[in-house]
Enzyme design. Structure first.
Site, short mmCIF file in Angstrom:
data_model
loop_
_atom_site.label_atom_id
_atom_site.label_comp_id
_atom_site.label_asym_id
_atom_site.label_seq_id
_atom_site.Cartn_x
_atom_site.Cartn_y
_atom_site.Cartn_z
N LYS A 157 1.07 -1.20 0.08
CA LYS A 157 0.04 0.02 -0.02
C LYS A 157 0.90 1.41 -0.09
O LYS A 157 1.39 1.57 0.88
CB LYS A 157 -0.84 0.05 1.31
CG LYS A 157 -2.21 0.81 1.28
CD LYS A 157 -1.99 2.24 0.61
CE LYS A 157 -2.00 3.01 1.68
NZ LYS A 157 -1.53 4.47 1.63
N GLU A 162 9.59 16.52 14.95
CA GLU A 162 10.01 16.21 13.75
C GLU A 162 9.33 17.15 12.70
O GLU A 162 8.02 16.82 12.68
CB GLU A 162 9.64 14.80 13.20
CG GLU A 162 10.35 14.36 11.83
CD GLU A 162 9.96 12.89 11.55
OE1 GLU A 162 8.82 12.58 11.60
OE2 GLU A 162 10.68 12.25 11.11
N CYS A 216 13.74 10.71 7.16
CA CYS A 216 13.96 10.57 8.63
C CYS A 216 15.22 10.49 9.27
O CYS A 216 15.42 10.80 10.09
CB CYS A 216 13.09 8.79 8.73
SG CYS A 216 13.96 7.86 7.51
P1 NAI Z 1 1.73 8.58 7.48
O1 NAI Z 1 2.53 8.02 8.36
O2 NAI Z 1 0.26 9.08 7.69
O3 NAI Z 1 1.66 7.80 5.97
C1 NAI Z 1 2.60 6.71 5.52
C2 NAI Z 1 1.59 5.63 5.01
O4 NAI Z 1 0.98 5.02 6.02
C3 NAI Z 1 0.93 6.10 3.89
O5 NAI Z 1 0.98 4.89 2.86
C4 NAI Z 1 -0.48 6.16 4.62
O6 NAI Z 1 -1.44 5.84 3.77
C5 NAI Z 1 -0.43 5.08 5.69
N1 NAI Z 1 -1.40 5.05 6.88
C6 NAI Z 1 -1.69 6.33 7.13
N2 NAI Z 1 -2.76 6.01 8.34
C7 NAI Z 1 -2.84 4.70 8.46
C8 NAI Z 1 -3.64 3.87 9.00
N3 NAI Z 1 -4.25 4.19 10.40
N4 NAI Z 1 -3.26 2.45 9.05
C9 NAI Z 1 -2.58 2.06 7.98
N5 NAI Z 1 -1.76 2.87 7.07
C10 NAI Z 1 -1.76 4.16 7.42
O7 NAI Z 1 2.84 10.11 6.93
P2 NAI Z 1 2.17 11.14 6.38
O8 NAI Z 1 0.89 11.85 7.06
O9 NAI Z 1 2.00 10.91 5.01
O10 NAI Z 1 3.32 12.16 6.83
C11 NAI Z 1 3.32 12.89 7.98
C12 NAI Z 1 4.41 13.23 8.90
O11 NAI Z 1 5.01 11.63 8.95
C13 NAI Z 1 5.57 13.85 8.17
O12 NAI Z 1 5.36 15.10 8.43
C14 NAI Z 1 6.83 13.25 9.08
O13 NAI Z 1 6.94 13.88 10.26
C15 NAI Z 1 6.20 11.81 9.27
N6 NAI Z 1 7.01 10.89 8.20
C16 NAI Z 1 8.12 10.01 8.54
C17 NAI Z 1 8.61 9.13 7.46
C18 NAI Z 1 9.99 8.73 7.84
O14 NAI Z 1 10.64 8.14 6.97
N7 NAI Z 1 10.21 8.36 9.29
C19 NAI Z 1 8.09 9.19 6.21
C20 NAI Z 1 6.94 9.90 6.03
C21 NAI Z 1 6.36 11.09 7.04
#
Ligand code: NAI
Ligand code: MG
Length: 503
Positions: free
Chosen positions: A195, A406, A305
């Site tokens: 996904k 972050e 990250c």
């Molecule tokens: P997110 O964690 O919401 O999205 C990442 C993935 O998780 C996407 O594929 C999304 O559809 C999925 N997802 C979201 N909610 C879910 C749920 N309840 N159950 C299952 N899957 C779910 O991250 P988002 O909103 O795109 O980014 C927000 C913040 O997250 C960023 O500002 C950053 O701080 C952090 N982030 C950190 C990353 C890292 O590499 N550590 C990568 C991306 C975001």
């Protein structure tokens, strides 16, 4: 140049004389399919705010269809049963095919994310290929155990695939991070449902095309597009036939996934947020440390990250270092992501842009703006893009949200320190523990400091040096478990012991 479509015959009808938009569809059981309810959502180019494609919007029933296909392929298909060499050869072939399509994949990644094309071409896409090449090699060399009890009794421990595994990936390094999970999962004989992030569906769709061209057995690799909460992502974490979830993204999402996945006791690995630190001591080689610290903060618009999103500088060299830092930041070329000379592109989305701007406003109130701090429109046609100058603050207390949270954008606080222990304490003061980079010519000091830092990886006199054999993951709120090398192969498999008594 348009993003190549997955099914040329299936593009949406042309509107207003414009070329037809690509449609990104799910990939299930070896075929591209629409959502069962026909729903779609829009994929935008964040640099221009233009529509790039319409995307099939998956819900629970689409996840179920993909999981059933994956399950059938696992139970009845050849993938988990074929000789390891044949499976690894197939993974190598997929890596080769990624490289053959490097330019198209890089273009798609840049249009989807707003990241500089040079970064996609030289970073994201080659690394995606390398993930397949590396895990093909690593899986072929994985050894299993056997224990001799006496000459007539031996216990063998083998690693078996889990079955159907769910992979949920973010938008910052879309193909790079998806393949980082797909390759080891496939290498161990699992069937996969991916996904991808809703912001960046393009390259996952193109990876599905590659899998189809490579004749991967149907159902082994599936992609379901869609959103997270109450949608495809959550449904994947809820599905009773999914044995494990590997997730990279936000902490709150990790918590939500863990809650839902607990109902079916899934195996989990999480790579969550970070607040990486660069620590520059007075005896560091500034000609190396400063440009690397600046790259660590602003590469991929700060949306990594592993970003060095806090810069600790020893007080005795602060006055000397500041102008060098400013000069290095001002030299970063923010511009059209499609131009090869661009070093910083657009942030991923309006939400992310607004979130980062709120931190910038806070920084202006709480501290001193050293450089940057304004949204910009780097070129004609990009006025609606989410471009922000690389921004540096000083005079912020370490307790400020800018030094603790972050931000995931191009914002860097510089925090002075006096002693080694001050530096260690401040580095450890956030909830995260993913990465840090320490700069000094004194190896004993580097050792003491890296011992004191609670992080999954500490770089000494370098940043972002990654060997794929090493474990990757975070301490504290930065994650659970490790990926990379045998750690990933172990996550995507389980140990089984068969004890033999010979007669
Ligand atoms: P997110 O964690 O919401 O999205 C990442 C993935 O998780 C996407 O594929 C999304 O559809 C999925 N997802 C979201 N909610 C879910 C749920 N309840 N159950 C299952 N899957 C779910 O991250 P988002 O909103 O795109 O980014 C927000 C913040 O997250 C960023 O500002 C950053 O701080 C952090 N982030 C950190 C990353 C890292 O590499 N550590 C990568 C991306 C975001
Ligand atoms: Mg997009």
């Amino acid at each position: 140049m348009p993003i190549p479509t997955n099914q040329p015959g299936q593009t949406a009808p042309a509107a207003d004389g414009k070329p037809p938009l690509p449609q990104f569809r799910h990939f299930v059981d070896g075929q591209f399919v629409d959502s069962l309810n026909g729903a779609t959502f829009d994929d935008m180019n964040p640099a221009t705010d233009e529509l790039l494609a319409t995307v099939a919007r998956g819900e629970a029933q689409d996840i179920d269809r993909a999981v059933q296909a994956a399950k059938k392929s696992f139970e009845e298909g050849p993938w988990a049963r074929m000789p390891i060499k044949a499976r690894c050869d197939k993974l190598r072939e997929i890596g080769d095919r990624i490289l053959e399509r490097r330019e198209a994949l890089a273009l798609a990644e840049t249009l989807d994310t707003g990241k500089p094309i040079t970064e996609s071409l030289e970073g994201d896409i080659p690394r995606a290929a390398q993930n397949f090449h590396f895990f093909a090699e690593a899986a072929g060399q994985l050894h299993e155990e056997s224990y001799t009890i006496d000459p007539m009794e031996r216990h063998f421990t083998s690693r078996e695939p889990l079955g159907v595994v769910g992979l949920i990936t973010p938008w910052n390094l879309p193909l790079y991070l998806a393949t980082w999970k797909v390759a080891p999962a496939l290498a161990m004989g699992n069937s996969v449902v991916l996904k991808p992030a809703e912001w960046t569906p393009a390259t996952a769709t193109m990876l599905a095309e590659i899998m189809q061209e490579a004749n991967l057995p149907p159902g082994v690799f599936n992609v379901v597009h869609g959103f997270g909460p109450n949608a495809a992502g959550e449904a994947l974490t809820r599905h009773s036939e999914v044995r494990a979830i590997s997730f990279t993204g936000e902490n709150a999402t990790g918590q939500a996934i863990m809650k839902v996945a607990s109902e079916t006791l899934k195996k989990l690995t999480f790579e969550l947020g970070g607040k990486g630190a660069t620590v520059i001591f007075e005896d560091a080689d500034l000609s190396q440390a400063v440009p690397t610290a600046v790259r660590a903060a602003f590469r991929n618009q700060g949306q990594i990250c592993l970003a060095g999103s806090r810069l600790f500088v020893q007080k005795s060299i602060l006055e000397q270092a500041l102008p060098e830092i400013v000069a290095a930041v001002q030299a970063i070329r923010v511009g059209d992501p499609l131009l090869p000379e661009t070093r910083m592109g657009s942030l991923i989305s309006r939400e992310q842009f607004e979130k980062v701007l709120r931190y910038v406003e806070l920084g202006k109130q709480e501290g001193r703006l050293l450089v940057g701090g304004e949204p910009i429109s780097p070129a004609e046609g990009l006025g609606k893009g989410y471009f922000l100058q690389p921004t540096v603050f000083t005079n912020l207390p370490n307790e400020s949200p800018i030094c603790q949270k972050e931000i995931f954008g191009p914002v860097l606080p510089i925090i002075p320190f006096e002693t080694e222990q001050d530096a260690i304490d401040m580095v450890n003061s956030t909830r995260y523990g993913l990465s840090a980079s320490v700069w000094s010519r004194d190896v004993n000091r580097c050792h003491r400091v890296s011992q004191g830092i609670r992080a999954g990886i500490v770089w000494v006199n370098c940043w972002f040096a990654r060997d794929l054999r090493t474990p990757f993951g975070g301490m504290k709120a930065s994650g659970i478990g490790r990926e990379g090398g045998r750690y990933a192969l172990e996550f995507f498999s389980e140990a089984k012991t068969v004890a033999y008594r010979y007669q």
